[in-house]
Design an enzyme around this catalytic site. Structure first.
Site, PDB file in Angstrom:
ATOM      1  N   LYS A  82       0.852  -1.193   0.000  1.00  0.00           N
ATOM      2  CA  LYS A  82       0.000   0.000   0.000  1.00  0.00           C
ATOM      3  C   LYS A  82       0.874   1.223   0.000  1.00  0.00           C
ATOM      4  CE  LYS A  82      -3.892   2.174   0.194  1.00  0.00           C
ATOM      5  NZ  LYS A  82      -3.430   2.901  -1.029  1.00  0.00           N
ATOM      6  N   GLN A 103       7.081   3.940   3.786  1.00  0.00           N
ATOM      7  CA  GLN A 103       5.663   3.586   3.819  1.00  0.00           C
ATOM      8  C   GLN A 103       5.431   2.319   4.645  1.00  0.00           C
ATOM      9  OE1 GLN A 103       3.593   5.684   1.524  1.00  0.00           O
ATOM     10  NE2 GLN A 103       1.996   5.044   2.954  1.00  0.00           N
ATOM     11  N   LYS A 106       5.596   3.454   8.189  1.00  0.00           N
ATOM     12  CA  LYS A 106       4.435   4.301   8.477  1.00  0.00           C
ATOM     13  C   LYS A 106       3.185   3.442   8.644  1.00  0.00           C
ATOM     14  CE  LYS A 106       3.964   7.526   5.413  1.00  0.00           C
ATOM     15  NZ  LYS A 106       3.642   8.525   4.376  1.00  0.00           N
ATOM     16  N   LYS A 118       5.399   1.798  -3.133  1.00  0.00           N
ATOM     17  CA  LYS A 118       5.321   3.131  -3.745  1.00  0.00           C
ATOM     18  C   LYS A 118       5.641   2.982  -5.216  1.00  0.00           C
ATOM     19  CE  LYS A 118       4.766   7.453  -2.349  1.00  0.00           C
ATOM     20  NZ  LYS A 118       4.131   7.971  -1.120  1.00  0.00           N
ATOM     21  N   GLY A 157      -2.658   8.142  -4.491  1.00  0.00           N
ATOM     22  CA  GLY A 157      -1.982   9.318  -5.036  1.00  0.00           C
ATOM     23  C   GLY A 157      -0.761   9.724  -4.231  1.00  0.00           C
ATOM     24  N   ASP A 158      -0.043  10.680  -4.754  1.00  0.00           N
ATOM     25  CA  ASP A 158       1.076  11.341  -4.078  1.00  0.00           C
ATOM     26  C   ASP A 158       1.319  12.608  -4.915  1.00  0.00           C
ATOM     27  OD1 ASP A 158       3.198  10.621  -1.828  1.00  0.00           O
ATOM     28  OD2 ASP A 158       4.356  11.510  -3.439  1.00  0.00           O
ATOM     29  N   THR A 201      -4.400  13.832   4.938  1.00  0.00           N
ATOM     30  CA  THR A 201      -2.999  13.953   5.376  1.00  0.00           C
ATOM     31  C   THR A 201      -2.802  15.258   6.158  1.00  0.00           C
ATOM     32  OG1 THR A 201      -2.428  12.788   3.342  1.00  0.00           O
ATOM     33  CG2 THR A 201      -0.608  13.680   4.626  1.00  0.00           C
ATOM     34  N   ASN A 232      -1.742  19.610  -1.685  1.00  0.00           N
ATOM     35  CA  ASN A 232      -2.831  19.043  -0.922  1.00  0.00           C
ATOM     36  C   ASN A 232      -2.561  19.026   0.597  1.00  0.00           C
ATOM     37  OD1 ASN A 232      -5.154  17.591  -0.566  1.00  0.00           O
ATOM     38  ND2 ASN A 232      -4.138  15.627  -0.878  1.00  0.00           N
ATOM     39  N   SER A 369      -7.031   6.086   3.373  1.00  0.00           N
ATOM     40  CA  SER A 369      -7.006   5.107   2.274  1.00  0.00           C
ATOM     41  C   SER A 369      -7.463   3.739   2.776  1.00  0.00           C
ATOM     42  CB  SER A 369      -5.592   4.966   1.706  1.00  0.00           C
ATOM     43  OG  SER A 369      -5.348   5.940   0.726  1.00  0.00           O
TER      44      SER A 369
HETATM   45  N1  GLU Z   1       1.115   9.041  -0.675  1.00  0.00           N
HETATM   46  C1  GLU Z   1       0.573   9.007   0.640  1.00  0.00           C
HETATM   47  C2  GLU Z   1       1.661   8.736   1.656  1.00  0.00           C
HETATM   48  O1  GLU Z   1       2.779   9.142   1.450  1.00  0.00           O
HETATM   49  C3  GLU Z   1      -0.656   8.127   0.768  1.00  0.00           C
HETATM   50  C4  GLU Z   1      -0.484   6.689   0.421  1.00  0.00           C
HETATM   51  C5  GLU Z   1      -1.798   5.907   0.370  1.00  0.00           C
HETATM   52  O2  GLU Z   1      -2.849   6.465   0.641  1.00  0.00           O
HETATM   53  O3  GLU Z   1      -1.716   4.726   0.033  1.00  0.00           O
HETATM   54  O4  GLU Z   1       1.448   8.186   2.702  1.00  0.00           O
END
Ligand code: GLU
Length: 441
Positions: A82, A103, A106, A118, A157-158, A201, A232, A369
């Protein structure tokens, strides 16, 4: 680190992210015979796989264009891979590997069943027509579709990938698989998205900051907050901070600073949002919106209590950190992923500034998400208040977990929390347990 550095030679951002974690957790690993035998850190420092592909598409003139695309599937120990997709000319393999690594840590802090990944491309959406962006997204998903799925890998997204791009990507996924179920999050509400995903976020970042402040016996009302970025994350952090009575003294973009010493007004934020959404610059604000645009400057010279770097990796260096300390800043929470250099983080730690790393403080996006995935799987959508309540609770829960970890076995005064160390160790413990329980994968 020497073997890791050799295996990932030249991938600076990746090595920087790994080194931060190794420094924080090496003693924990060495103190545990099971973790040492399982070589947890060494294994976590290798992504499960890195998929690289060519993306070819036709521009509006019919000319053939080429870009590079990647998906880094870092770890599915805790759940499906994810993490977002980034479309930006600065994207490289190293950057996506560091983002995927971050990630994984996190996502494990959220305690939701999510692995880490990612992806992205060096494609730059700015300056392209809607039709070109759509064709690019279709071509990108044409390749990515082989590697993703609701229980396999769920992108989002990012930077450079917002609701519009997610819509095009979701459509291409549906077309290729015939499955209506989205294997992507960040969708518009009308196609199965979640309330508050766009805000998540930025709002989550401010909820985390409120928890840091509460622990120190303070509150956000009346505080001066310097924010970088105007995307964003930055805009929604600014909005939530303003709603809670803070004075937001800056935003920024890659060419300069939006400075509002007396506080940004709601009208100014609306104007910036409209311009940014339309892909227009904000460097010539009309007088009525009341901020100055200073080309080439960053926000960190402005006096503030709280700094929220929300632009991109390594945007805040040691000199910027010293400027923040001199300007009286006492709390820094990362909205972007790894916006501080390791030297900048060391300056803050030495000065006693409380500093939350992005893997903790910017987890709100991936949290919502996960709530979007939950709503899709349950065929039930949640109202905004319910999503907001869960987001707040999870951010406060991450904060609590980190504080417990950071103070475990130390006689430190309760005001001091090394958030970087606490976040890395707390995430590591969860992942290490999963590595051991899986045996050889
Ligand atoms: N891009 C976001 C992050 O850096 C969200 C990732 C997601 O929602 O999967 O955490």
């Amino acid at each position: 680190m020497s073997e890791i550095a050799a295996w990932h030679a030249g991938e600076e951002e990746y090595l920087q992210a790994v080194e931060e974690v190794v420094r924080a957790v090496i003693t924990v690993e060495k103190a545990d015979a099971q973790y040492t035998a399982a070589r947890v850190l060494r294994r976590l420092a290798e992504p499960d796989r890195v998929i690289a592909f060519r993306v070819e598409w036709a521009d509006d003139k019919g000319e053939i264009r080429l870009n590079r695309g990647w998906r880094v599937q870092h770890s599915n120990l805790m759940g499906p891979y994810k993490g977002g997709l980034r479309f930006h000319p600065s994207v490289t393999r190293s950057i996506l590997k560091f983002l995927a690594f971050e990630q994984t840590f996190k996502n494990s802090l959220t305690d939701l069943p999510l692995g880490g990944g990612k992806g992205g491309s060096d494609f730059d959406p700015s300056g392209h027509s809607d039709a070109e962006i759509m064709r690019f997204c279709q071509a990108f998903m044409g390749e990515l579709v082989r590697y993703i799925g609701p229980s396999r890998d769920v992108p989002a997204g990012d930077i450079g990938v917002g609701t519009r791009e997610i819509g095009y990507l979701a459509a291409a996924y549906k077309r290729a698989t015939g499955e209506a179920e989205g294997a992507i999050t960040g969708k518009a509400l009308c196609i199965g998205g979640s309330e508050l995903r766009v805000e998540a976020t930025g709002y989550g970042l401010v909820y985390f900051v409120c928890a840091m402040l509460a622990r120190a016996g303070e509150e956000i009302e009346g505080k001066r907050v310097a924010i970088s970025g105007k995307g964003n994350v930055a805009r929604h952090a600014a909005r939530k901070a303003m709603q809670l009575g803070a004075t937001v003294v800056s935003l920024s973009d890659s060419s300069g600073l939006i400075a509002a010493e007396d506080g940004l007004s709601v009208e100014a934020l609306d104007w910036i949002t409209a311009r940014a959404d339309a892909g227009q610059s904000v460097d010539t604000p009309p007088k009525r919106v009341g901020f100055e645009y200073l080309p080439g400057k960053k926000p960190w010279q402005i006096e503030c209590d709280i700094a929220l770097p929300c632009a991109t990796q390594n945007e805040l260096d040691a000199d910027d950190a010293r400027a923040l300390v001199e300007g009286g800043c006492r709390f820094v929470a990362e909205g972007a992923n790894m916006p501080l250099t390791n030297k900048a983080a060391a300056v803050l730690l030495k000065a006693g500034v409380l500093h939350a790393p992005g893997k903790a403080s910017n987890a709100g996006g991936v949290v919502v998400s996960a709530l979007e995935m939950r709503q899709n799987a349950a065929f039930r959508s949640m109202p905004a208040e319910e999503v907001d309540g869960l987001l707040r609770d999870i951010m406060v829960g991450i904060h609590r977990l980190i504080c417990e970890e950071a103070n475990r076995g130390t006689a430190k005064s309760t005001a001091e929390v090394d958030y970087v160390r606490g976040a890395n160790i707390a995430a590591y413990r969860r992942l290490a347990r999963a590595v051991v329980d899986h045996g050889l994968i």
